[in-house]
Design an enzyme around this catalytic site. Structure first.
Site, mmCIF file in Angstrom:
data_model
loop_
_atom_site.group_PDB
_atom_site.id
_atom_site.type_symbol
_atom_site.label_atom_id
_atom_site.label_comp_id
_atom_site.label_asym_id
_atom_site.label_seq_id
_atom_site.Cartn_x
_atom_site.Cartn_y
_atom_site.Cartn_z
ATOM 1 N N GLN A 1 0.816 -1.214 0.000
ATOM 2 C CA GLN A 1 0.000 0.000 0.000
ATOM 3 C C GLN A 1 0.854 1.271 0.000
ATOM 4 O O GLN A 1 0.350 2.346 -0.270
ATOM 5 C CB GLN A 1 -0.947 0.012 1.208
ATOM 6 C CG GLN A 1 -1.963 -1.120 1.218
ATOM 7 C CD GLN A 1 -3.044 -0.984 0.137
ATOM 8 O OE1 GLN A 1 -3.292 0.111 -0.383
ATOM 9 N NE2 GLN A 1 -3.684 -2.091 -0.219
ATOM 10 N N SER B 1 3.480 -4.742 -5.248
ATOM 11 C CA SER B 1 2.593 -5.185 -6.315
ATOM 12 C C SER B 1 2.266 -4.006 -7.230
ATOM 13 O O SER B 1 2.075 -2.884 -6.747
ATOM 14 C CB SER B 1 1.308 -5.707 -5.661
ATOM 15 O OG SER B 1 0.505 -6.348 -6.590
ATOM 16 N N ALA B 2 2.182 -4.264 -8.541
ATOM 17 C CA ALA B 2 1.974 -3.156 -9.486
ATOM 18 C C ALA B 2 0.538 -2.638 -9.511
ATOM 19 O O ALA B 2 0.299 -1.468 -9.788
ATOM 20 C CB ALA B 2 2.378 -3.603 -10.896
ATOM 21 N N HIS B 3 -0.431 -3.510 -9.184
ATOM 22 C CA HIS B 3 -1.819 -3.098 -9.450
ATOM 23 C C HIS B 3 -2.403 -2.142 -8.425
ATOM 24 O O HIS B 3 -3.527 -1.667 -8.586
ATOM 25 C CB HIS B 3 -2.729 -4.325 -9.645
ATOM 26 C CG HIS B 3 -3.064 -5.106 -8.415
ATOM 27 N ND1 HIS B 3 -4.258 -4.950 -7.767
ATOM 28 C CD2 HIS B 3 -2.399 -6.068 -7.742
ATOM 29 C CE1 HIS B 3 -4.307 -5.793 -6.742
ATOM 30 N NE2 HIS B 3 -3.184 -6.482 -6.704
ATOM 31 N N THR C 1 9.122 -17.643 -18.021
ATOM 32 C CA THR C 1 9.387 -16.513 -18.911
ATOM 33 C C THR C 1 8.866 -15.225 -18.278
ATOM 34 O O THR C 1 7.728 -15.172 -17.803
ATOM 35 C CB THR C 1 8.713 -16.740 -20.283
ATOM 36 O OG1 THR C 1 9.183 -17.993 -20.768
ATOM 37 C CG2 THR C 1 9.041 -15.633 -21.258
ATOM 38 N N CYS D 1 -9.470 -9.119 -0.317
ATOM 39 C CA CYS D 1 -9.068 -10.528 -0.292
ATOM 40 C C CYS D 1 -9.808 -11.318 0.758
ATOM 41 O O CYS D 1 -9.998 -12.511 0.625
ATOM 42 C CB CYS D 1 -7.576 -10.637 -0.034
ATOM 43 S SG CYS D 1 -6.673 -9.708 -1.250
HETATM 44 N N1 PLP Z 1 -0.628 -7.102 0.889
HETATM 45 C C1 PLP Z 1 -1.481 -6.074 0.977
HETATM 46 C C2 PLP Z 1 -1.326 -5.075 2.085
HETATM 47 C C3 PLP Z 1 -2.510 -5.922 0.038
HETATM 48 O O1 PLP Z 1 -3.360 -4.887 0.146
HETATM 49 C C4 PLP Z 1 -2.614 -6.874 -0.996
HETATM 50 C C5 PLP Z 1 -3.707 -6.785 -1.996
HETATM 51 O O2 PLP Z 1 -4.862 -6.747 -1.671
HETATM 52 C C6 PLP Z 1 -1.688 -7.932 -1.060
HETATM 53 C C7 PLP Z 1 -0.716 -8.011 -0.087
HETATM 54 C C8 PLP Z 1 -1.752 -8.966 -2.134
HETATM 55 O O3 PLP Z 1 -1.249 -8.424 -3.320
HETATM 56 P P1 PLP Z 1 -1.447 -9.142 -4.743
HETATM 57 O O4 PLP Z 1 -2.836 -8.827 -5.162
HETATM 58 O O5 PLP Z 1 -0.411 -8.531 -5.614
HETATM 59 O O6 PLP Z 1 -1.207 -10.598 -4.546
#
Ligand code: PLP
Length: 395
Positions: free
Chosen positions: A188, A208-210, A250, A339
């Protein structure tokens, strides 16, 4: 014509769950789909050119956190990065907190090693004194002096639900003092807060990129050089030997290039300030409403930009119901971490409050009504007004 995300007339305030691709990132992606298709392991010119672009992206990302390029390993995202930490490091005691993301909590539990869960205060902060006590107790001069523990400390930089920003520099100093490995989930915070892995004595970070307007399915793990000799030979995915043998397969070349672009955009101080300003303005508007409670840090200066976690006590809706009511009116927010909502079953989906708020000892009545609004630089003031109008009517 600039390529843009289509928000389909929705107001998107769920940027902690994921973000829309930035227009420049879409352009970079499309261009690289067309031109950078070769396998980076191929020895011909096109392969070498793809490899060069990966290395340029790696260097950019490494520089942004004051790491070396050979300390960055690309993989599928932060879930994989967090799992990799718990499955490759050498430790027999984990010190972590109950507000970590599920991709830290679950692998920590699955390791079957001893876990010490740090207490959180109401704003979600760990206590550095408690951390130091537990570190001291388990090292050579502490109560376990006969059999000191190999300790892995995993504390996220910024919390995805309530925006608490931990003092990673202070945590890093303690970890160095007691020779513990220090991992931080920086999903975050990357691009939004300054991260200096050397200054904060970080051994490992996940990203994470997204979450910063980059593509999904791409992240990295930073592994400090001093740890590499113990970890790199324990790769979880082996095969073609990519990423110096640590993560075979890859490379996701296009997304790697796009990740660097997304990070470059995020680091722009104007964009960072804009998110902070929007956060302040929205809270100024909403705090006048009757019985609204701000969960997490009360001082917005100490809170992750863009994050507001609010409970509207006068509304008859619980978190999920309010999320649905707002969705009906064209506004996307969430009730907690995206999640964990996958895990709820039909029986408890309307009664269980966020585990993060519970870990912060927030009253159940308040926790059950909490929604998370997470803004990005793509949002604007008109959207804030629309949300305020909708909530005012609901109240
Ligand atoms: N850690 C945190 C604090 C997150 O907010 C998230 C995504 O919701 C993740 C880990 C997991 O990331 P990814 O979606 O790239 O697996």
């Amino acid at each position: 014509m600039a390529l843009k995300q289509d928000f389909m007339n929705k107001i998107y305030f769920d940027n902690s769950a994921t973000t829309a691709l930035a227009a420049e990132v879409i352009e970079v992606l499309i261009d690289s789909f067309k031109t950078t298709f070769a396998n980076p392991s191929s020895v011909h010119g096109l392969g070498k050119s793809a490899k060069k672009k990966i290395e340029e992206a790696r260097t950019f990302i490494a520089n942004s956190i004051n790491a070396e390029p050979n300390e960055i390993f690309f993989l599928s995202g932060a879930t994989e990065a967090n799992n990799t930490v718990f499955k490759t490091c050498d430790y027999d005691l984990i010190i972590t907190s109950p507000s970590e993301h599920a991709s830290v909590i679950e692998p920590a539990k699955a390791s079957h090693q001893e876990i010490f869960w740090l207490n959180l205060d109401q704003e979600g902060y760990i206590s550095l004194d408690e951390l130091e006590n537990i570190l001291a107790q388990n090292t050579e001069n502490g109560v376990r002096e006969q059999c000191p523990k190999k300790i892995l400390v995993s504390i996220m930089h910024a919390n995805s639900e309530i925006g608490t920003v931990q003092d990673i520099k202070a945590i890093g100093n303690l970890c160095e003092k007691y020779k513990a490995i220090f991992h931080s989930d920086c999903v975050q915070s990357l691009g939004k807060l300054d991260i200096d892995v050397k200054d904060s004595k970080l051994d490992l970070i996940s990203a994470s990129a997204h979450k910063l307007h980059g593509p999904k399915g791409l992240g990295f793990i930073y592994i400090a050089q001093k740890l590499q000799e113990h970890i790199l030979n324990k790769a979880l995915i082996i095969g073609g030997g990519q990423e110096r043998g640590f993560r075979s397969g890859t490379e996701n070349v296009n997304s790697i290039i796009a990740f660097a672009k997304a990070l470059e955009i995020s680091l722009n101080p104007e964009k960072r300030n804009k998110v902070k300003e929007l956060q302040k303005k929205l809270w100024m508007k909403l705090k006048n409403l009757k019985s609204v409670i701000l969960n997490g840090p009360q001082n917005l200066e100490n809170r992750l930009g863009g994050n507001l976690n609010l409970s509207f006590m006068d509304l008859k809706f619980n978190s999920e119901q309010l999320v649905l009511q707002l969705d009906l009116r064209g506004v996307c927010v969430s009730s907690g971490s995206a999640c964990t909502s996958n895990k709820k079953n039909s029986e408890d989906s309307f009664i269980e409050s966020s585990y993060v708020l519970r870990a912060c000892h927030i009253d159940e009545n308040i926790a059950k009504r909490a929604i998370r609004i997470s803004l990005s630089w793509m949002n604007d003031e008109t959207e804030l007004e629309k949300l305020t109008e909708i909530i005012t009517k609901l109240v």
